[in-house]
Motif scaffolding. Structure first.
Motif, short mmCIF file in Angstrom:
data_model
loop_
_atom_site.label_atom_id
_atom_site.label_comp_id
_atom_site.label_asym_id
_atom_site.label_seq_id
_atom_site.Cartn_x
_atom_site.Cartn_y
_atom_site.Cartn_z
N SER A 86 6.33 30.17 4.47
CA SER A 86 7.67 30.63 4.83
C SER A 86 7.69 31.37 6.16
N VAL A 87 6.61 32.10 6.44
CA VAL A 87 6.52 32.83 7.70
C VAL A 87 6.17 31.88 8.84
N MET A 88 5.21 31.01 8.61
CA MET A 88 4.79 30.07 9.65
C MET A 88 5.96 29.19 10.08
N GLU A 89 6.81 28.80 9.13
CA GLU A 89 7.96 27.95 9.45
C GLU A 89 8.91 28.67 10.40
N ARG A 90 9.16 29.96 10.12
CA ARG A 90 10.06 30.74 10.98
C ARG A 90 9.46 30.91 12.39
N VAL A 91 8.19 31.27 12.43
CA VAL A 91 7.54 31.49 13.72
C VAL A 91 7.46 30.19 14.51
N GLU A 92 7.16 29.09 13.83
CA GLU A 92 7.10 27.79 14.51
C GLU A 92 8.44 27.45 15.15
N ASP A 93 9.53 27.72 14.43
CA ASP A 93 10.86 27.47 15.00
C ASP A 93 11.10 28.34 16.23
N ALA A 94 10.68 29.61 16.16
CA ALA A 94 10.88 30.52 17.29
C ALA A 94 10.08 30.06 18.50
N LEU A 95 8.83 29.63 18.28
CA LEU A 95 8.00 29.21 19.40
C LEU A 95 8.50 27.90 20.01
N LYS A 96 9.08 27.04 19.19
CA LYS A 96 9.66 25.81 19.73
C LYS A 96 10.81 26.14 20.67
N CYS A 98 10.96 28.67 22.45
CA CYS A 98 10.33 29.21 23.66
C CYS A 98 9.54 28.14 24.40
N LYS A 99 9.54 26.91 23.88
CA LYS A 99 8.83 25.77 24.48
C LYS A 99 7.33 26.02 24.56
N VAL A 100 6.78 26.62 23.49
CA VAL A 100 5.33 26.81 23.40
C VAL A 100 4.72 25.54 22.86
N PRO A 101 3.79 24.89 23.60
CA PRO A 101 3.18 23.66 23.11
C PRO A 101 2.07 23.95 22.10
N GLY A 102 1.63 22.90 21.39
CA GLY A 102 0.49 23.05 20.49
C GLY A 102 0.90 23.19 19.04
N GLN A 103 -0.08 23.00 18.14
CA GLN A 103 0.15 23.03 16.70
C GLN A 103 -0.60 24.15 16.00
N ASP A 104 -1.72 24.60 16.58
CA ASP A 104 -2.56 25.61 15.93
C ASP A 104 -2.04 27.01 16.27
N LEU A 105 -1.06 27.47 15.49
CA LEU A 105 -0.41 28.74 15.79
C LEU A 105 -1.33 29.91 15.50
N GLU A 106 -1.21 30.94 16.32
CA GLU A 106 -2.06 32.12 16.19
C GLU A 106 -1.26 33.36 16.53
N SER A 107 -1.65 34.46 15.93
CA SER A 107 -1.04 35.76 16.21
C SER A 107 -2.12 36.71 16.70
N LEU A 108 -1.88 37.36 17.81
CA LEU A 108 -2.79 38.37 18.35
C LEU A 108 -2.10 39.72 18.25
N LEU A 109 -2.72 40.64 17.55
CA LEU A 109 -2.14 41.96 17.35
C LEU A 109 -2.53 42.86 18.51
N PHE A 110 -1.54 43.34 19.26
CA PHE A 110 -1.79 44.14 20.44
C PHE A 110 -1.30 45.54 20.18
N GLY A 111 -2.24 46.49 19.96
CA GLY A 111 -1.85 47.86 19.64
C GLY A 111 -2.37 48.82 20.69
N ILE A 230 15.46 35.68 18.20
CA ILE A 230 15.39 36.54 17.02
C ILE A 230 14.81 35.74 15.86
N CYS A 231 13.77 36.29 15.27
CA CYS A 231 13.05 35.60 14.19
C CYS A 231 13.03 36.48 12.94
N PRO A 232 14.05 36.35 12.08
CA PRO A 232 14.03 37.11 10.82
C PRO A 232 12.93 36.56 9.91
N ILE A 233 12.13 37.44 9.36
CA ILE A 233 10.94 37.00 8.64
C ILE A 233 10.74 37.84 7.38
N PRO A 234 10.34 37.21 6.28
CA PRO A 234 10.14 37.99 5.04
C PRO A 234 8.91 38.87 5.13
#
Length: 333
Positions: A86-96, A98-111, A230-234
């Motif tokens: 459910s989260v990956m689906e929302r993020v994938e829509d958001a990245l599309k 933004c015209k981000v290419p590729g299929q192997d989605l990743e999250s980098l936590l920047f603190g 805007i990416c509402p996410i559970p």
């Protein structure tokens, strides 16, 4: 001159079993992070970090305004790491969008260290390449992300440093995550807010992640006023729920001056049991308490991993990311 970043990761190895044991297991690295986030000159008055007793932690630790937000950032990051559908689906829509290419989605936590709060950050060193590009939504050539990370961190602390950043990424220091794809090697700056009203527009930020709210649309959409997708996410539970509960127990324990909090503060019996384990050890050094809690934690829930070889600072400028403590969730097979 390069400086060394020390990375200490707490990696989830197994599913959460008993509640108390699981909570104890996540409280241990939280205590470690709080202890070593204390300012060195303050600790020096007591001797060394190994000399700081648990009962002294409430007096030395300065709570940061972003503590709750950090927990939410980890929940989103955790869901990405576990590839929660459910989260990956929302993020994938958001990245599309933004015209981000590729299929192997990743999250980098920047603190970034905030007012002495515990640093919780996942390193991007093993994911980013020298050709990793940051998509800004501008027509200009996308800048290389890796070389700017340390300058972005410096910009958070010193407004004067922000002037050295390209206009297209000015404001990137507000990012909480970098979302993208490893096969496309393209990324977008992402802001994560537990309160959607706190979303701010900034150059370099392309996605705004907020909790889905009842009664409001939960579709991925563009906010033209803020120029954010805007990416509402559970808010996912599982490991991060346990981590969040552990963080809450520690905060209540510190507020109670390292004593057992009142029942209204920790109404759940399992949470009070964990706090009781801490309170009975308040006279001992924090490092000894962390070690003593290990046998009563869930065996195999977390594995501590120190960096095998030192990692140099990324980019130019003063080193801001000087200590890293990162809980890493277990990935589902």
């Amino acid at each position: 001159m390069s400086q060394i970043i020390n990375i200490r990761s707490e990696i989830q190895e197994n599913p959460v079993a008993g509640e108390v044991a699981a909570l104890v297991s996540v409280v241990r690295p939280i205590l470690y992070g709080l202890l070593y986030s204390l300012k060195a000159d303050v600790v020096k008055e007591l001797g060394s970090y190994e000399d700081v007793k648990l009962k002294m932690l409430p007096r030395l630790y300065k709570q940061g305004d972003g503590d709750c937000g950090i927990c939410y950032e980890y929940a989103v990051h955790d869901a990405m790491q576990r590839q929660e559908p459910s989260v990956m689906e929302r993020v994938e829509d958001a990245l599309k969008k933004c015209k981000v290419p590729g299929q192997d989605l990743e999250s980098l936590l920047f603190g970034i260290e905030k007012k002495g709060a515990s640093q919780l950050i996942a390193t991007a060193e093993n994911v980013l390449t020298d050709d990793s590009r940051l998509l800004t939504g501008k027509r200009s050539h996308p800048p290389k992300l890796k070389g700017y990370l340390n300058r972005v961190a410096a910009a958070f602390r010193r407004p004067s440093t922000r002037l050295s950043l390209p206009t297209s990424i000015n404001g990137l220091w507000k990012a909480d995550l970098f979302l993208g794809s490893t096969d496309g090697d393209r990324w977008v700056g992402t802001t994560v807010k537990i309160n959607s009203s706190q979303l701010e527009a900034a150059n370099g930020l392309r996605v705004g992640i907020v909790p889905a709210q009842q009664g409001k649309t939960d579709r991925v959409r563009k906010d033209d006023r803020k120029n954010l997708i805007i990416c509402p996410i559970p808010h996912d539970g599982a490991f991060m729920e346990t981590f969040f509960c552990g963080w809450g127990i520690v905060q209540q324990f510190l507020t109670a001056e390292a004593q057992l909090p009142k029942e209204v503060a920790l109404p759940l019996a399992s949470h009070r049991q964990v706090a009781r384990e801490l309170a009975t050890r308040r006279e001992f050094p924090v490092v000894d308490v962390i070690e003593a809690l290990a046998p009563i934690g869930q065996p195999g829930l977390l594995r501590t991993q120190e960096n095998a070889k030192p990692m140099s600072a990324i980019g130019q400028g003063e080193l801001i990311l000087d200590g890293i403590v990162s809980p890493i969730p277990r990935k589902n097979n």
